[in-house]
Design a protein around this motif. Structure first.
Motif, PDB file in Angstrom:
ATOM      1  N   ASP A   1      -8.031 -19.307  -2.226  1.00 39.60           N
ATOM      2  CA  ASP A   1      -7.097 -18.534  -2.488  1.00 39.60           C
ATOM      3  C   ASP A   1      -5.916 -18.946  -3.146  1.00 39.60           C
ATOM      4  N   VAL A   2      -5.797 -18.298  -4.511  1.00 39.87           N
ATOM      5  CA  VAL A   2      -4.635 -18.659  -5.394  1.00 39.87           C
ATOM      6  C   VAL A   2      -4.111 -17.726  -6.017  1.00 39.87           C
TER       7      VAL A   2
ATOM      8  N   TYR B   1      -3.560 -12.584  -7.569  1.00 38.37           N
ATOM      9  CA  TYR B   1      -4.321 -13.086  -6.405  1.00 38.37           C
ATOM     10  C   TYR B   1      -5.734 -13.279  -6.820  1.00 38.37           C
ATOM     11  N   TYR B   2      -6.253 -14.229  -6.486  1.00 36.07           N
ATOM     12  CA  TYR B   2      -7.651 -14.649  -6.523  1.00 36.07           C
ATOM     13  C   TYR B   2      -8.371 -15.080  -5.370  1.00 36.07           C
TER      14      TYR B   2
ATOM     15  N   GLU C   1      -1.998  -7.633  -1.987  1.00 39.93           N
ATOM     16  CA  GLU C   1      -2.748  -6.918  -3.169  1.00 39.93           C
ATOM     17  C   GLU C   1      -1.719  -6.100  -4.070  1.00 39.93           C
ATOM     18  N   ARG C   2      -0.892  -5.482  -3.469  1.00 38.54           N
ATOM     19  CA  ARG C   2      -0.038  -4.446  -4.219  1.00 38.54           C
ATOM     20  C   ARG C   2       0.800  -5.130  -5.083  1.00 38.54           C
ATOM     21  N   GLU C   3       1.346  -6.223  -4.732  1.00 35.63           N
ATOM     22  CA  GLU C   3       2.314  -7.127  -5.453  1.00 35.63           C
ATOM     23  C   GLU C   3       1.806  -8.046  -6.449  1.00 35.63           C
ATOM     24  N   TYR C   4       0.508  -8.716  -6.042  1.00 36.79           N
ATOM     25  CA  TYR C   4       0.208  -9.844  -6.797  1.00 36.79           C
ATOM     26  C   TYR C   4      -1.065  -9.341  -7.472  1.00 36.79           C
TER      27      TYR C   4
END
Length: 595
Positions: A518-519, A557-558, A298-301
């Motif tokens: 998750d993409v 990210y999703y 989450e931090r990166e994407y």
């Protein structure tokens, strides 16, 4: 009533433009004929200067008028048996945008390609041979096509802007317009748009840049704006308001011929070429196996990406969604409302009778809120520094799908419950895996439904094994550098994808079905030169016609939600009752009340 005219008034500075607007808008004047008129102005901060230059046809685009006779047109139209589906189970489709039949090879709308090893029986209809031989003889094509798509458009129907998939077909694409004329819109990646009239019985030829780089589409409407000049059948629709008129659409049938490609595409437009993937040299993360890995993902994407794209992201988020607006407008006067994940504050100033405060993980988005005079602060949705049971309502719009595990998503829901006072309500939106376009037949696009268990008290507090299986969703309308699309007509489907545990996250291609829950969704950054002093204007390289854009592509990210998944997660919460669960424009939505 006298027809109105539109004239652009480009001025040197924003201050001059505002002054002209204040001075002239609504002023009554006398025209050259002595008639009283009222002058209306509209102040526009941004304008594509390309739109003010005389447009030209996209390179490689050609229109051949009267390619067939009226008699041949009649025979071609009468040869279509829309009731016959003998050539393949999926070869005939009834879509929202039009009626479709495929010959030679079926075009698959789930992956925007053809199955090259599975030709349809019968090949192309024999009645097409003469027109194809004529096109070959006159040099409009270099080889005989082996794939045909017949589309029939009723007035009011259209097709979304798209580029025919590079890897699916060869360079030349030709399309015969029968039954009625139509206006087709072409758009270059730099924003330049050209509207082109396709006359009845004409042939559209797309090669090179017009085929590979420009999107083309038909806006769904019942009237087209066309040139009023006599004798002008085909070509560009200019912006000269004095030479425009309305033309009622008829039923148009197109025969689009293409040659299936057997080798990877090596065109000069790699930014939009699926054979020359913009992701092939990038390394993407695996699905997280624990909370630490999820936090790092989450931090990166998510966090880093939104800091980088904040300005561009904010410029695309300006219109409140009706059902969210209705939720906020219906709150009692004086209500205290928290917008958790407020972004640029689109909803913070919507209802002047309530007090709203926003929070977001992005410092840059919070600063944009401040510039708009909204109250907002930086925090994580997992830990909102607001006293428990102080909010009359909370909203969480397009936030929870950015958390990488079921436990973390549940924790954000629990945080919303903590903030609410007893009787308070929360509204939650997340991206849906089911991206359904046929609204009239959809089981997804329904109005909100009142829960039959509206007053039931849910006390479950343990995650059910397998309840939040990692699966996947549909289409996003966000920016994508690899936006190769054939159309937006996706087949009905639920969450049938395989899990992604211990596998690399896939990069989603815009306007296609999701193949994993998750993409990573690409965002092609476009900087605003008015706000970013270091941003260079988008230019074209003279040799290739490829946009030279130094801006990077970021991936967000999703976790896209299946039908019932968000509602099931809410049922895991203590002391709430679900008031409504519904689908809204590609999102699953829940309203719950704290007991």
């Amino acid at each position: 009533m006298k027809a109105s005219k539109v004239y652009p008034m480009p001025l040197r500075t924003k201050e001059e433009s505002k002054k002209a607007y204040v001075t002239l808008n609504g002023k009554e004047m006398v025209d050259d004929l002595g008639q009283n008129i009222i002058l209306y102005l509209n102040f526009v901060e941004k304008v594509h200067w390309e739109d003010l230059r005389p447009p030209v046809l996209p390179p490689g685009l050609m229109i051949v008028e009267e390619i067939v006779s009226p008699e041949d047109e009649k025979m071609l139209l009468e040869s279509i048996d829309w009731a016959d589906n003998s050539v393949g189970q999926n070869a005939q489709k009834s879509l929202k945008h039009r009626r479709v039949k495929h010959y030679g090879y079926e075009f698959r709308y789930d992956n925007n390609n053809v199955e090259k090893d599975k030709p349809l029986p019968g090949g192309l209809p024999d009645i097409c041979n003469s027109i194809l031989e004529k096109c070959l003889k006159e040099g409009h094509i270099k080889y005989i096509p082996d794939q045909l798509t017949i589309n029939q458009y009723e007035p009011g129907q259209g097709i979304p802007p798209h580029i025919d998939t590079h890897s699916a077909f060869e360079n030349e694409i030709i399309s015969l317009s029968l039954g009625a004329e139509i206006v087709m819109d072409f758009k270059h990646p730099d924003g330049c748009t050209v509207s082109v009239m396709l006359p009845q019985r004409s042939l559209l030829v797309m090669t090179g840049e017009s085929r590979y780089l420009w999107t083309h589409g038909i806006t769904p409407r019942k009237f087209d704006v066309i040139q009023a000049s006599e004798g002008q059948k085909s070509g560009i629709i200019s912006s000269d308001a004095g030479n425009l008129t309305l033309n009622k659409r008829g039923v148009r049938t197109s025969f689009t011929f293409r040659k299936v490609r057997r080798t990877p595409c090596d065109c000069s437009y790699p930014l939009v070429c699926d054979s020359q993937s913009c992701h092939q040299n990038e390394t993407f993360p695996s699905f997280p196996e624990n909370d630490k890995e999820a936090s790092e993902l989450e931090r990166e994407y998510v966090h880093r990406v939104y800091e980088e794209i904040a300005e561009h992201f904010s410029s695309t988020r300006h219109t409140p969604w009706p059902q969210i607006r209705a939720f906020l407008k219906a709150l009692p006067k004086g209500s205290i409302v928290a917008d958790v994940g407020c972004g640029n504050g689109k909803y913070l100033g919507l209802n002047k009778d309530i007090y709203m405060i926003g929070c977001d993980r992005s410092q840059n988005l919070v600063e944009i809120c401040g510039e708009r005079q909204f109250e907002a602060f930086v925090c994580d949705a997992l830990a909102v520094p607001i006293r428990s049971e102080t909010c009359d309502a909370c909203i969480s719009i397009a936030v929870i799908h950015h958390f990488a595990t079921a436990e973390r998503r549940l924790a954000t829901l629990q945080e919303l419950v903590r903030l609410l006072r007893p009787g308070g309500k929360a509204l939650i939106y997340v991206w849906a895996m089911e991206q359904e376009y046929n609204k009239q037949k959809s089981k997804y696009l329904r109005g909100s439904r009142d829960s039959e268990e509206k007053e039931e008290h849910f006390n479950s507090s343990v995650l059910a094994s397998g309840l939040f299986g990692e699966q996947n969703p549909g289409t996003s309308t966000h920016n994508s550098v690899c936006s190769i699309s054939a159309t937006n007509d996706l087949k009905d489907g639920g969450c049938n994808a395989n899990g992604v545990i211990n596998s690399k996250l896939s990069v989603h291609t815009n306007r296609t079905s999701f193949h994993s829950q998750d993409v990573l969704v690409p965002w092609h950054l476009k900087r605003d030169p008015m706000r970013d002093k270091h941003a260079e204007p988008l230019k074209l390289t003279p040799d290739l016609g490829v946009p030279r854009d130094p801006s990077p592509v970021f991936h967000r990210y999703y976790h896209v939600f299946c039908e019932g998944e968000l509602e099931a997660a809410c049922r895991m919460l203590n002391n709430i009752s679900i008031q409504q669960s519904y689908y809204d424009q590609g999102n699953w939505c829940v309203i719950f009340k704290k007991l």
